[in-house]
Design a protein around this motif. Sequence first.
Motif, PDB file in Angstrom:
ATOM      1  N   MET A  62     -74.276  70.887   4.442  1.00  0.00           N
ATOM      2  CA  MET A  62     -73.386  71.718   5.260  1.00  0.00           C
ATOM      3  C   MET A  62     -73.576  71.370   6.729  1.00  0.00           C
ATOM      4  O   MET A  62     -74.396  71.982   7.414  1.00  0.00           O
ATOM      5  CB  MET A  62     -73.703  73.193   5.033  1.00  0.00           C
ATOM      6  CG  MET A  62     -73.707  73.594   3.578  1.00  0.00           C
ATOM      7  SD  MET A  62     -72.042  73.516   2.912  1.00  0.00           S
ATOM      8  CE  MET A  62     -72.184  74.754   1.665  1.00  0.00           C
ATOM      9  N   ALA A  86     -71.012  71.334   8.929  1.00  0.00           N
ATOM     10  CA  ALA A  86     -69.935  71.891   9.765  1.00  0.00           C
ATOM     11  C   ALA A  86     -70.490  72.865  10.787  1.00  0.00           C
ATOM     12  O   ALA A  86     -71.478  73.559  10.530  1.00  0.00           O
ATOM     13  CB  ALA A  86     -68.918  72.599   8.883  1.00  0.00           C
ATOM     14  N   LEU A  94     -73.039  78.492   4.154  1.00  0.00           N
ATOM     15  CA  LEU A  94     -74.321  77.948   3.690  1.00  0.00           C
ATOM     16  C   LEU A  94     -75.101  78.989   2.886  1.00  0.00           C
ATOM     17  O   LEU A  94     -75.590  78.710   1.787  1.00  0.00           O
ATOM     18  CB  LEU A  94     -75.135  77.471   4.908  1.00  0.00           C
ATOM     19  CG  LEU A  94     -76.546  76.974   4.648  1.00  0.00           C
ATOM     20  CD1 LEU A  94     -76.540  75.791   3.696  1.00  0.00           C
ATOM     21  CD2 LEU A  94     -77.219  76.579   5.965  1.00  0.00           C
ATOM     22  N   PHE A 153     -77.740  72.725   8.434  1.00  0.00           N
ATOM     23  CA  PHE A 153     -78.025  72.190   9.763  1.00  0.00           C
ATOM     24  C   PHE A 153     -78.344  73.348  10.698  1.00  0.00           C
ATOM     25  O   PHE A 153     -77.928  74.476  10.448  1.00  0.00           O
ATOM     26  CB  PHE A 153     -76.819  71.398  10.301  1.00  0.00           C
ATOM     27  CG  PHE A 153     -76.833  69.980   9.816  1.00  0.00           C
ATOM     28  CD1 PHE A 153     -76.603  69.698   8.476  1.00  0.00           C
ATOM     29  CD2 PHE A 153     -77.116  68.933  10.682  1.00  0.00           C
ATOM     30  CE1 PHE A 153     -76.655  68.404   8.012  1.00  0.00           C
ATOM     31  CE2 PHE A 153     -77.169  67.635  10.223  1.00  0.00           C
ATOM     32  CZ  PHE A 153     -76.932  67.362   8.888  1.00  0.00           C
ATOM     33  N   LYS A 206     -84.467  80.013   9.811  1.00  0.00           N
ATOM     34  CA  LYS A 206     -83.108  79.898   9.261  1.00  0.00           C
ATOM     35  C   LYS A 206     -83.133  79.403   7.821  1.00  0.00           C
ATOM     36  O   LYS A 206     -82.371  79.864   6.980  1.00  0.00           O
ATOM     37  CB  LYS A 206     -82.301  78.932  10.140  1.00  0.00           C
ATOM     38  CG  LYS A 206     -80.833  78.917   9.834  1.00  0.00           C
ATOM     39  CD  LYS A 206     -80.042  78.137  10.875  1.00  0.00           C
ATOM     40  CE  LYS A 206     -79.971  78.897  12.193  1.00  0.00           C
ATOM     41  NZ  LYS A 206     -79.247  78.167  13.218  1.00  0.00           N
TER      42      LYS A 206
HETATM   43  O1  C5P Z   1     -76.382  80.257  11.515  1.00  0.00           O
HETATM   44  P1  C5P Z   1     -76.119  78.911  12.084  1.00  0.00           P
HETATM   45  O2  C5P Z   1     -74.679  78.700  12.450  1.00  0.00           O
HETATM   46  O3  C5P Z   1     -77.004  78.510  13.190  1.00  0.00           O
HETATM   47  O4  C5P Z   1     -76.480  77.923  10.881  1.00  0.00           O
HETATM   48  C1  C5P Z   1     -76.092  76.617  10.854  1.00  0.00           C
HETATM   49  C2  C5P Z   1     -75.923  76.176   9.444  1.00  0.00           C
HETATM   50  O5  C5P Z   1     -75.189  77.137   8.701  1.00  0.00           O
HETATM   51  C3  C5P Z   1     -75.082  74.916   9.318  1.00  0.00           C
HETATM   52  O6  C5P Z   1     -75.511  74.214   8.193  1.00  0.00           O
HETATM   53  C4  C5P Z   1     -73.681  75.442   9.154  1.00  0.00           C
HETATM   54  O7  C5P Z   1     -72.844  74.504   8.502  1.00  0.00           O
HETATM   55  C5  C5P Z   1     -73.923  76.670   8.328  1.00  0.00           C
HETATM   56  N1  C5P Z   1     -72.996  77.784   8.578  1.00  0.00           N
HETATM   57  C6  C5P Z   1     -72.129  78.144   7.572  1.00  0.00           C
HETATM   58  N2  C5P Z   1     -71.276  79.212   7.740  1.00  0.00           N
HETATM   59  C7  C5P Z   1     -71.301  79.921   8.883  1.00  0.00           C
HETATM   60  C8  C5P Z   1     -72.187  79.574   9.912  1.00  0.00           C
HETATM   61  C9  C5P Z   1     -73.021  78.476   9.722  1.00  0.00           C
HETATM   62  O8  C5P Z   1     -72.095  77.475   6.543  1.00  0.00           O
HETATM   63  N3  C5P Z   1     -70.465  80.950   9.021  1.00  0.00           N
END
Ligand code: C5P
Length: 399
Positions: A270, A272, A307, A323, A337
């Motif tokens: 993931m 994105a 994620l 990520f 995290k």
């Molecule tokens: O919480 P944060 O955005 O810092 O975490 C980053 C990770 O979570 C990345 O792998 C990102 O692709 C994923 N993410 C997600 N959905 C969200 C926010 C972040 O999949 N709404």
Amino acid sequence: MLSGKRILLIIGGGIAAYKSLLLIRLLKSAGAMVTPVLTKAGAEFVTPLSVSALAGERVYSDLFDLTDEAEMGHIQLSRVADLIVVAPATADLMAKMAGGRADDLASTLLLATDTAVLVAPAMNVRMWQHPATQRNLAQLRVDGVQVVGPDAGEMACGEFGQGRLAEPEAIFAAIQAALVEGPLLGKHVLVTSGPTHEPIDPVRYIANRSSGAQGTAIAAALRDLGASVTFVTGPATVPAPSGVRVVRVETAREMLAAVEAALPADAAVMAAAVADWRVANAAGSKMKKDGTGKAPVLEFAENPDILATVSQGDMRPKLVVGFAAETDRVEEYATAKRLRKGCDWIVANDVSPATGIMGGTENAVTVISAAGAEVWPRMGKDAVARALAERIAVALQNS
Ligand code: C5P
């Protein structure tokens, strides 16, 4: 990615033959060598000169060309390739193949070869639907011939339906899939990439600076190791990689739906940069100044965490990689995290403006797993992607 591979490309007759020129370009830019064979009918649609100029090799066209026989016999020609591709494959060529006929160079090569064959049919919709063609198609499949397309859509003859030659990118992807060997062969890996756009009204949106470069490089590296990749991407600035299944989305909620639809997968990466918030009171029509000087107030709602949803869901892939883009205390925040989201690894990077990483070509990452944190040296995003893909291959092999 296809370097060292030789494709014998048989170009059949049909208006779609022009697309074979684009296919040659894709193959050449991926490092493949292309030996073109133009059928008599094919030569009515594209010229030997344009084919040979793009392929950088001579075009073979006549079975009874004695010079060719002296240089390279048709039996030998049929065996030098790693893959034989017929694009476009006409109803007539398919019938010849299914019936084992050999009355011109193309059909003789196809009968004489022991190399894998991929056909990309293209013909009028009625010809495609005709029981004879469908019988031939079934026979070709039984004979081990791989098939890509045809697509449905508008046809040059003015009719609508199935029969359009698959797009060059799709044929290229099928060629890659037919040729790849690698530790991830047979594995399905899902990759998310790019930013999301969260609408304010039909013309405005909230976004972030993610280019999609790292996610794109990871998808390409996984593909190069043989994985079948589903690439779910927001509106990125770098083009999506070839040879992967691309699903384009705009918002976080669309991305979650696309990700869930793509499961099951052996692994998910993931990458994105998903917007944490969307505008809860997004307007259905363009917001206008009302002359009072009063600015609109946006309200926000939390987006789903893709994620975390995937990591904690019933369809969880064996390996889930997240990520973490942080601007300070990278290791500490990323470690927390990993546990909070429930993923296996977190690839953490420092995106504070001074690093130039966000939108740049390099990355400096720390990989956090149950075993602890591993700091990788700063390197190109492609190199990070390759190293990560190799590590994913090892983890899936050991699981
Ligand atoms: O919480 P944060 O955005 O810092 O975490 C980053 C990770 O979570 C990345 O792998 C990102 O692709 C994923 N993410 C997600 N959905 C969200 C926010 C972040 O999949 N709404």
